[in-house]
Design a protein around this motif. Structure first.
Motif, PDB file in Angstrom:
ATOM      1  N   ARG A  92       0.781  -1.223  -0.014  1.00  0.00           N
ATOM      2  CA  ARG A  92      -0.067   0.077   0.168  1.00  0.00           C
ATOM      3  C   ARG A  92       0.951   1.216   0.036  1.00  0.00           C
ATOM      4  N   SER A  95       1.896   1.772  -3.367  1.00  0.00           N
ATOM      5  CA  SER A  95       0.949   2.400  -4.279  1.00  0.00           C
ATOM      6  C   SER A  95       0.921   3.972  -3.853  1.00  0.00           C
ATOM      7  N   LEU A  96       0.865   4.153  -2.666  1.00  0.00           N
ATOM      8  CA  LEU A  96       1.024   5.583  -2.222  1.00  0.00           C
ATOM      9  C   LEU A  96       2.131   6.603  -3.034  1.00  0.00           C
ATOM     10  N   THR A 101      -1.707   9.614  -2.986  1.00  0.00           N
ATOM     11  CA  THR A 101      -2.457   9.387  -1.795  1.00  0.00           C
ATOM     12  C   THR A 101      -4.083   8.930  -2.056  1.00  0.00           C
ATOM     13  N   MET A 107      -5.567   5.251   4.219  1.00  0.00           N
ATOM     14  CA  MET A 107      -4.395   5.987   4.802  1.00  0.00           C
ATOM     15  C   MET A 107      -4.414   5.529   6.398  1.00  0.00           C
TER      16      MET A 107
END
Length: 144
Positions: A92, A95-96, A101, A107
């Motif tokens: 993840r 990916s951010l 974002t 988050m």
């Protein structure tokens, strides 16, 4: 804090936090990506993959619940359950960095995956180490 108090607090914390993968995994397995309410169509393969990963997430939550009764003896199993959560958090994070974002729930997931879960592993290890009859030296994968 005594080992028993720390154990009980850890058990309660894990019981509450394990509801997240159980609930999200269960909903995702049953509804596919639809619960994200994106309003867009997705390929059948994405639906299949999403439901599969949701089932894995559900299983991880159930494994955490299996650790709760004798959590001081389940060090290896607890770490094994934490591993896919942390690895998923790293993905993840990738990916951010690559795509930008995500939304707030994702988050918060990242914080749980790379912050809270590793902290729980440290806490569980401390409880196991401080429990004389069931210290970490005597644990196995199944905690027997």
């Amino acid at each position: 804090m005594s080992a028993l108090v720390s154990k009980r607090l850890l058990q309660g914390t894990v019981a509450v936090l394990a509801l997240i993968p159980i609930a999200v995994g269960g909903v995702g397995a049953l509804t596919g990506p639809g619960f994200l309410m994106t309003g867009t169509a997705w390929p059948v393969d994405l639906d299949s993959h999403f439901r599969y990963l949701s089932g894995v997430f559900l299983a991880v939550g159930l494994i955490f619940y299996g650790c709760i009764p004798a959590i001081e003896r389940k060090t290896a199993l607890f770490r094994l359950a934490a591993l896919p959560i942390v690895v998923g958090g790293l993905a993840r994070l990738g990916s951010l960095l690559a795509a930008g974002t995500p939304t707030t729930p994702h988050m918060l997931g990242l914080v749980l995956e790379l912050g809270v879960v590793p902290a729980l592993v440290v806490w569980q290890t401390s409880v196991a180490y401080r429990t004389p009859a069931f210290g970490w030296r005597r644990t196995t994968v199944l905690g027997n």
